[in-house]
Design an enzyme around this catalytic site. Structure first.
Site, PDB file in Angstrom:
ATOM      1  N   HIS A  92      45.768  43.393  30.397  1.00 13.88           N
ATOM      2  CA  HIS A  92      45.791  42.335  31.420  1.00 13.88           C
ATOM      3  C   HIS A  92      46.923  41.356  31.078  1.00 13.88           C
ATOM      4  O   HIS A  92      47.173  41.095  29.889  1.00 13.88           O
ATOM      5  CB  HIS A  92      44.441  41.615  31.447  1.00 13.88           C
ATOM      6  CG  HIS A  92      44.318  40.684  32.609  1.00 13.88           C
ATOM      7  ND1 HIS A  92      44.914  39.450  32.619  1.00 13.88           N
ATOM      8  CD2 HIS A  92      43.709  40.819  33.804  1.00 13.88           C
ATOM      9  CE1 HIS A  92      44.665  38.853  33.783  1.00 13.88           C
ATOM     10  NE2 HIS A  92      43.938  39.669  34.522  1.00 13.88           N
ATOM     11  N   GLU A 121      49.044  44.144  39.170  1.00 10.47           N
ATOM     12  CA  GLU A 121      48.695  42.730  39.304  1.00 10.47           C
ATOM     13  C   GLU A 121      49.934  41.874  39.081  1.00 10.47           C
ATOM     14  O   GLU A 121      50.270  41.562  37.920  1.00 10.47           O
ATOM     15  CB  GLU A 121      47.643  42.340  38.262  1.00 10.47           C
ATOM     16  CG  GLU A 121      46.326  43.062  38.386  1.00 10.47           C
ATOM     17  CD  GLU A 121      45.201  42.228  37.775  1.00 10.47           C
ATOM     18  OE1 GLU A 121      44.296  41.842  38.517  1.00 10.47           O
ATOM     19  OE2 GLU A 121      45.263  41.940  36.579  1.00 10.47           O
ATOM     20  N   GLU A 145      47.109  38.274  31.074  1.00 16.06           N
ATOM     21  CA  GLU A 145      46.712  37.134  30.244  1.00 16.06           C
ATOM     22  C   GLU A 145      46.724  37.530  28.764  1.00 16.06           C
ATOM     23  O   GLU A 145      47.139  36.764  27.909  1.00 16.06           O
ATOM     24  CB  GLU A 145      45.328  36.620  30.689  1.00 16.06           C
ATOM     25  CG  GLU A 145      45.441  35.850  32.001  1.00 16.06           C
ATOM     26  CD  GLU A 145      44.179  35.813  32.838  1.00 16.06           C
ATOM     27  OE1 GLU A 145      43.097  36.144  32.342  1.00 16.06           O
ATOM     28  OE2 GLU A 145      44.302  35.461  34.035  1.00 16.06           O
ATOM     29  N   ASN A 196      36.504  41.099  37.203  1.00 15.88           N
ATOM     30  CA  ASN A 196      36.935  40.603  35.898  1.00 15.88           C
ATOM     31  C   ASN A 196      36.510  39.141  35.787  1.00 15.88           C
ATOM     32  O   ASN A 196      37.139  38.265  36.375  1.00 15.88           O
ATOM     33  CB  ASN A 196      38.465  40.743  35.783  1.00 15.88           C
ATOM     34  CG  ASN A 196      39.000  40.149  34.500  1.00 15.88           C
ATOM     35  OD1 ASN A 196      38.243  39.838  33.580  1.00 15.88           O
ATOM     36  ND2 ASN A 196      40.319  39.980  34.420  1.00 15.88           N
ATOM     37  N   GLY A 223      45.177  34.248  40.149  1.00  9.85           N
ATOM     38  CA  GLY A 223      44.541  32.937  40.090  1.00  9.85           C
ATOM     39  C   GLY A 223      45.305  31.842  40.818  1.00  9.85           C
ATOM     40  O   GLY A 223      45.027  30.659  40.629  1.00  9.85           O
ATOM     41  N   LYS A 247      36.647  37.303  33.226  1.00  9.38           N
ATOM     42  CA  LYS A 247      37.442  36.575  32.218  1.00  9.38           C
ATOM     43  C   LYS A 247      36.479  35.821  31.279  1.00  9.38           C
ATOM     44  O   LYS A 247      35.399  36.333  31.001  1.00  9.38           O
ATOM     45  CB  LYS A 247      38.460  35.661  32.893  1.00  9.38           C
ATOM     46  CG  LYS A 247      39.266  36.432  33.961  1.00  9.38           C
ATOM     47  CD  LYS A 247      40.455  35.717  34.471  1.00  9.38           C
ATOM     48  CE  LYS A 247      41.143  36.582  35.521  1.00  9.38           C
ATOM     49  NZ  LYS A 247      42.420  36.075  35.947  1.00  9.38           N
ATOM     50  N   SER A 276      44.510  37.313  43.376  1.00  8.26           N
ATOM     51  CA  SER A 276      43.987  36.491  44.466  1.00  8.26           C
ATOM     52  C   SER A 276      43.355  37.304  45.592  1.00  8.26           C
ATOM     53  O   SER A 276      43.522  36.981  46.776  1.00  8.26           O
ATOM     54  CB  SER A 276      45.084  35.557  45.005  1.00  8.26           C
ATOM     55  OG  SER A 276      45.497  34.654  43.998  1.00  8.26           O
TER      56      SER A 276
HETATM   57  P1  PGA Z   1      42.334  36.566  40.467  1.00  7.46           P
HETATM   58  O1  PGA Z   1      42.462  37.351  39.079  1.00  7.46           O
HETATM   59  O2  PGA Z   1      41.567  37.468  41.416  1.00  7.46           O
HETATM   60  O3  PGA Z   1      41.569  35.317  40.130  1.00  7.46           O
HETATM   61  O4  PGA Z   1      43.708  36.298  40.954  1.00  7.46           O
HETATM   62  C1  PGA Z   1      42.716  38.720  39.044  1.00  7.46           C
HETATM   63  C2  PGA Z   1      42.834  39.175  37.626  1.00  7.46           C
HETATM   64  O5  PGA Z   1      43.328  38.422  36.785  1.00  7.46           O
HETATM   65  O6  PGA Z   1      42.435  40.309  37.282  1.00  7.46           O
END
Ligand code: PGA
Length: 239
Positions: free
Chosen positions: A93, A163, A95, A8, A169, A10, A201
Site C-alpha cells: 500500500h 491506487e 502508505e 481497508n 483519502g 487502516k 476515494s
Molecule cells: P480511500 O483509501 O478510499 O480512503 O481513498 C483507499 C486506500 O488507501 O486503500
C-alpha cells in the site's frame, strides 16, 4: 457480474466497531453477489473472523512480513495470518511504501510469502501527483507493477490494486478515462488475467461507474468502508 470489494480499515476500528459493523452489514452480506474481503488492523482479525461466521465475507490483513518466523519484534508472518483464517493480505500500500519505506522488491517478497501461505496477495501500485503531472504515470506504474509482482503470482492468487496516491483519502477520485487507460495498460503489461482493482476515494456515489469500466474487477475502499451505511450501498451496488 461478481466483483471484488476490499475494505481497508487502516489504523481504525475497535471491538465495538467490529460488532456494530457486522451487525449492520448482515443483510448486505447476504444480498450481495460480490466477493467481500474486510481488512481490519491485525489485532481485530480473530474477532472479526468469528463475527463474520455464517456470512459470505472473509477477512484479510493490511500487511505481513516476508519471512515465516524469527527474531522480528513486532512483525506478523503470512503463515500466522493464514493460520488465523485470513484469505488475503494487502501488500505494498502506498502508505507503507511511504512511511515504512517499503521498496518494490520488499513488496514482491511479501506477496510471494502470501502465496506460499496459500492466500491471495492484493498488490498495490500507483503514481504520485508529480509523476502524473509529468505525463509519465503509465510507464511509471507499469514498471512499479513489474518490480512488485513475484514469479509466483497467478490470476488465482493475486489481485493488483491501482491506487493513484493523490486519490487516496482526498476525495479526488481518478477520472474514469484515466482509470480505463491505466487498467488497460496494466492488463496488457501482465500478459495474464490477474484481476485488477481500483482504489482512491471510492464511495457509494462513484462505485457503480468505476465497476462498469473495462478491466476493473473490483475496488479497494478505505475511508468509505468505515461508514457502515455507505459501505452497505457499495457492496450491494447493482452492477
Ligand atoms: P480511500 O483509501 O478510499 O480512503 O481513498 C483507499 C486506500 O488507501 O486503500
Amino acid at each position: 457480474m461478481r466483483k471484488i470489494i476490499v475494505a481497508n480499515w487502516k489504523m481504525n476500528g475497535s471491538l465495538n466497531f467490529v460488532s456494530s459493523f457486522v451487525t449492520k452489514l448482515q443483510q448486505g452480506f447476504s444480498a450481495t453477489p460480490n466477493q467481500i474481503i474486510i481488512c481490519p488492523p491485525f489485532l481485530y482479525l480473530a474477532f472479526l473472523k468469528t463475527a463474520l461466521e455464517g456470512t459470505s465475507a472473509s477477512v484479510g490483513a493490511q500487511n505481513c512480513h516476508n519471512l515465516s518466523q524469527g527474531a522480528f519484534t513486532g512483525e506478523v508472518s503470512s503463515f500466522m495470518l493464514a493460520d488465523l483464517g485470513c484469505k488475503a493480505v494487502i501488500v505494498g500500500h502506498s502508505e507503507r511504501r511511504s512511511f515504512a519505506a517499503e521498496t518494490d522488491s520488499m513488496v514482491a517478497a511479501k506477496a510471494a510469502a502470501v502465496h506460499e501461505a496459500g492466500m491471495t496477495a492484493i498488490i498495490c501500485v500507483g503514481e504520485s501527483y508529480a509523476v502524473r503531472e509529468s505525463g509519465q504515470a503509465m510507464n511509471w506504474v507499469v514498471q512499479q507493477l513489474h518490480a512488485s509482482l513475484p514469479p509466483s503470482a497467478t490470476p488465482q492468487n493475486t489481485y493488483v490494486a491501482y491506487e493513484p496516491i493523490w486519490a487516496i483519502g482526498t476525495g479526488m477520485t481518478a477520472h474514469q478515462e484515466d482509470i480505463k487507460v491505466m487498467h488497460q495498460a496494466l492488463h496488457q503489461a501482465m500478459g495474464t488475467p490477474i484481476p485488477l482493482l481500483y482504489g482512491g476515494s471510492v464511495t457509494d456515489q462513484n462505485v457503480g461507474d468505476i465497476l462498469c469500466l473495462p478491466h476493473v474487477e473490483g475496488v479497494l475502499v478505505g475511508g468509505a468502508s468505515l461508514k457502515t451505511d455507505v459501505f452497505e450501498r457499495i457492496i450491494t451496488s447493482h452492477l
